[in-house]
Design an enzyme around this catalytic site. Sequence first.
Site: not given
Ligand SMILES: *Cc1c(COP(=O)(O)O)cnc(C)c1O
Length: 465
Positions: A112
């Site tokens: 993120k």
């Molecule tokens: C947010 C997140 C996901 C999922 O990502 P999306 O874009 O919501 O599909 C997967 N793994 C981790 C570690 C995350 O923080």
Amino acid sequence: MKYISTRGQAPALNFEDVLLTGLAADGGLYVPETLPQFSAADIEQMAELDYPQLAQKIIAPFVSDCIPEADLEAILQSTYAEFRHDAVAPLVQLDHNQWVLELFHGPTLAFKDFALQLLGRLLDYVLERKHQKVVIMGATSGDTGSAAIEGCKRCNNIDIFILHPHGRVSDVQRKQMTTVVGDNIHNLAVQGNFDDCQAMVKSSFNDRGFLPADRRLVAVNSINWARIMAQIVYYFYAAVALGAPARKMAFSVPTGNFGDIFAGYLAQQMGLPIERLIIATNSNDVLHRVLTSGTYGRQSLEHTLSPSMDITVSSNFERLLFDLYQRDGAAIGDLMSRFDAGDISFSAAAMDRAKTLFSSCRVSDDETREQIAATWDRCEYMLDPHSAIGVKAALDCDLPASVPVVTLATAHPAKFPDAVKQAGLDEAPSLPHHLRDLFERPERCEVLPNELAAVQAFMAGNINA
Ligand SMILES: *Cc1c(COP(=O)(O)O)cnc(C)c1O
């Protein structure tokens, strides 16, 4: 570049407005009206570019009417300088045709950061120019909150308030939020659960009267277009490093809200030769059910070893549906209003289109532990539970052996030490050097009762930007 709503009833916006807007007025999500196209020759030339330069190439067409090239370059250089690896998104090989793309070298150890480090800077840039200040409000049960806080910590025009359920986030995740220093950063520990926090955020967006009139309320959740845009870049980066455009590859993506994998779909639509996108889910498998049965429906939430993928509705899926229904906004509006009332089924034509590029795989907690153990055993490589789901799905998909599969490693194993321990590894994951002293750092956090009025009064009284 113009952006249009997936439900076809809201005004088109430019990039600057899309950045500051969450949901479209008709309840839809914004998508670009057209996509920039990269030819095979363009993609060949990308091999010369480092990560920030490639980001510039991919992102510039989406923002060019709002942000001059030189300013964008400065923003991207500063964004990716925050990452603790020279390659920003390095590839690691696990087996002959199995690769892992490490997306956890940012400040909060999850992918993120790629989007939220950029989003904070873009917002601050735009606000500075408009002489405006905003309040960001969000609820988190884990990764998003810390990444958003880190992304906003040097923003002069933003106050950020992140609500988390008091005593119900992991120690690492809480520390990553509450130890960030800045007068504009506000951690609110609400004496309730995650749903209470989310309900307060929703109510606040519906009635913003508690804030001073000059402060707009902004959301940084995964429906924000700029987050998706930032994530397109690493698909190109990995593919080019492995021989694109001459070689096609597949990506396996641990998926929750469908943001990350939707970015992969856009990369493919922009010209990147992608053979297959694998939707890897935990037992919250709404997307796996869509792909296998064509039916989209809510189920009750299960708490799994991979909490960042614990969702019941995948909000960004609407963006793909819009294309699967050949951009018929009225059809999407109709589908989504019926979804509010119960399960819906998609047309055979739409499902056929989806299946030409996507496949899916559901991975249980037991299988997740087994995969963490197996990868450690065979490669001495430690996976976090989310990435382990991706690797398991990559190994189970039946693609020709000549197609390399890249799994997106979305978090560092030290963020989820408990899952790694449950897998029975003889070693515990250690935090990277820059976070070694995380547990000694002082925390700043306000504990508040589970009452909307108390939260809103705190916010109104603590705006510092
Ligand atoms: C947010 C997140 C996901 C999922 O990502 P999306 O874009 O919501 O599909 C997967 N793994 C981790 C570690 C995350 O923080």
